[in-house]
Design an enzyme around this catalytic site. Structure first.
Site, PDB file in Angstrom:
ATOM      1  N   GLU A   1      -3.365  -4.691  -3.154  1.00 12.01           N
ATOM      2  CA  GLU A   1      -3.628  -5.321  -4.164  1.00 12.01           C
ATOM      3  C   GLU A   1      -3.534  -4.779  -5.489  1.00 12.01           C
ATOM      4  O   GLU A   1      -3.043  -5.278  -6.656  1.00 12.01           O
ATOM      5  CB  GLU A   1      -5.020  -5.776  -3.685  1.00 12.01           C
ATOM      6  CG  GLU A   1      -5.262  -6.696  -2.629  1.00 12.01           C
ATOM      7  CD  GLU A   1      -5.560  -5.742  -1.565  1.00 12.01           C
ATOM      8  OE1 GLU A   1      -5.046  -4.675  -1.439  1.00 12.01           O
ATOM      9  OE2 GLU A   1      -6.553  -6.284  -0.758  1.00 12.01           O
TER      10      GLU A   1
ATOM     11  N   GLU B   1       0.331   5.299   0.800  1.00  9.50           N
ATOM     12  CA  GLU B   1      -0.454   6.326   1.137  1.00  9.50           C
ATOM     13  C   GLU B   1      -0.130   7.775   0.692  1.00  9.50           C
ATOM     14  O   GLU B   1       0.928   8.031   0.164  1.00  9.50           O
ATOM     15  CB  GLU B   1      -0.619   6.173   2.534  1.00  9.50           C
ATOM     16  CG  GLU B   1      -1.095   4.754   3.042  1.00  9.50           C
ATOM     17  CD  GLU B   1      -1.631   4.663   4.566  1.00  9.50           C
ATOM     18  OE1 GLU B   1      -0.693   5.615   5.270  1.00  9.50           O
ATOM     19  OE2 GLU B   1      -2.288   3.723   4.997  1.00  9.50           O
TER      20      GLU B   1
ATOM     21  N   CYS C   1     -10.763  -2.735  -4.654  1.00 11.52           N
ATOM     22  CA  CYS C   1      -9.739  -3.920  -5.107  1.00 11.52           C
ATOM     23  C   CYS C   1     -10.934  -5.221  -5.672  1.00 11.52           C
ATOM     24  O   CYS C   1     -10.229  -5.810  -6.332  1.00 11.52           O
ATOM     25  CB  CYS C   1      -9.028  -4.258  -3.777  1.00 11.52           C
ATOM     26  SG  CYS C   1      -7.686  -3.018  -3.563  1.00 11.52           S
TER      27      CYS C   1
ATOM     28  N   ASN D   1       0.914  -1.054   0.053  1.00 12.18           N
ATOM     29  CA  ASN D   1      -0.094   0.209  -0.099  1.00 12.18           C
ATOM     30  C   ASN D   1       0.928   1.205   0.011  1.00 12.18           C
ATOM     31  O   ASN D   1       1.885   1.344   0.617  1.00 12.18           O
ATOM     32  CB  ASN D   1      -0.995  -0.123   1.144  1.00 12.18           C
ATOM     33  CG  ASN D   1      -0.339  -0.291   2.599  1.00 12.18           C
ATOM     34  OD1 ASN D   1       0.593  -0.721   2.620  1.00 12.18           O
ATOM     35  ND2 ASN D   1      -1.178   0.311   3.503  1.00 12.18           N
TER      36      ASN D   1
HETATM   37  N1  THU Z   1      -5.361  -1.406   2.252  1.00 12.21           N
HETATM   38  C1  THU Z   1      -4.767  -2.398   1.389  1.00 12.21           C
HETATM   39  O1  THU Z   1      -3.726  -2.034   0.898  1.00 12.21           O
HETATM   40  N2  THU Z   1      -5.686  -3.128   1.040  1.00 12.21           N
HETATM   41  C2  THU Z   1      -6.995  -3.350   1.186  1.00 12.21           C
HETATM   42  O2  THU Z   1      -7.981  -4.299   0.809  1.00 12.21           O
HETATM   43  C3  THU Z   1      -7.472  -2.543   2.287  1.00 12.21           C
HETATM   44  C4  THU Z   1      -6.681  -1.512   2.802  1.00 12.21           C
HETATM   45  C5  THU Z   1      -4.623  -0.239   2.827  1.00 12.21           C
HETATM   46  C6  THU Z   1      -5.199   1.230   1.991  1.00 12.21           C
HETATM   47  C7  THU Z   1      -4.592   1.980   3.418  1.00 12.21           C
HETATM   48  O3  THU Z   1      -3.120   2.335   2.986  1.00 12.21           O
HETATM   49  C8  THU Z   1      -4.370   1.187   4.729  1.00 12.21           C
HETATM   50  O4  THU Z   1      -4.517  -0.106   4.097  1.00 12.21           O
HETATM   51  C9  THU Z   1      -5.817   1.535   5.625  1.00 12.21           C
HETATM   52  O5  THU Z   1      -6.885   1.505   4.950  1.00 12.21           O
END
Ligand code: THU
Length: 134
Positions: A59, A48, A93, A46
């Site tokens: 994902e 941000e 996703c 992820n």
């Molecule tokens: N996040 C993911 O990487 N995958 C998901 O399916 C759910 C959420 C991440 C997004 C964000 O950076 C953090 O988790 C908190 O929501």
């Protein structure tokens, strides 16, 4: 190649990706490992942003890499999160999974080993897809 999915290999890739996650706002680090039809594994983490709505999930990060590498056929995805219960793919996703990898198995695990096995059809029944665009 054998039909068996080497989930432990996927987990190893997801662990490294998760360590590389950029999650200074949520502190919720996610790693993904996407297995393609040729047996190659594509990592995702992820990413941000101070403008929260721009956060990219692990994902979709993995799909971005794979598609950019010319890959179009997928066999499985592994998602690694922290916490008590495994984090499952978010709604956005799920739609991307339904578009690019309908039906593949999805394994969600925590760092501690809690596991949820599911698949894309179960995560997003009645998905909106290209067939509806006629
Ligand atoms: N996040 C993911 O990487 N995958 C998901 O399916 C759910 C959420 C991440 C997004 C964000 O950076 C953090 O988790 C908190 O929501």
């Amino acid at each position: 190649m054998s039909d068996e999915i080497d989930w432990s290999a996927l987990r190893s890739v997801a662990e490294l990706a998760r360590e590389r996650a950029y999650a200074p706002y949520s502190q919720y680090r996610v790693g993904a490992a996407l297995l393609d039809a040729e047996g190659h594994i594509h990592a995702g983490a992820n990413v941000e942003n101070a403008s929260y709505g721009l956060c990219l999930c692990a994902e979709r990060s993995a799909f971005g890499r794979a598609i950019s590498d010319g890959v179009r056929s997928f066999r499985a995805i592994f998602v690694l999160t922290q916490g008590e219960a495994p984090g499952t793919p978010c709604g956005m996703c799920r739609q991307v999974l339904a578009e690019l990898a309908p039906g593949i198995p999805v394994r969600c695990e925590t760092v501690g080993g809690a596991r949820l096995d599911t698949d894309v059809a179960a995560l997003l029944p009645f998905a909106f897809d290209a067939e509806k665009l006629t």
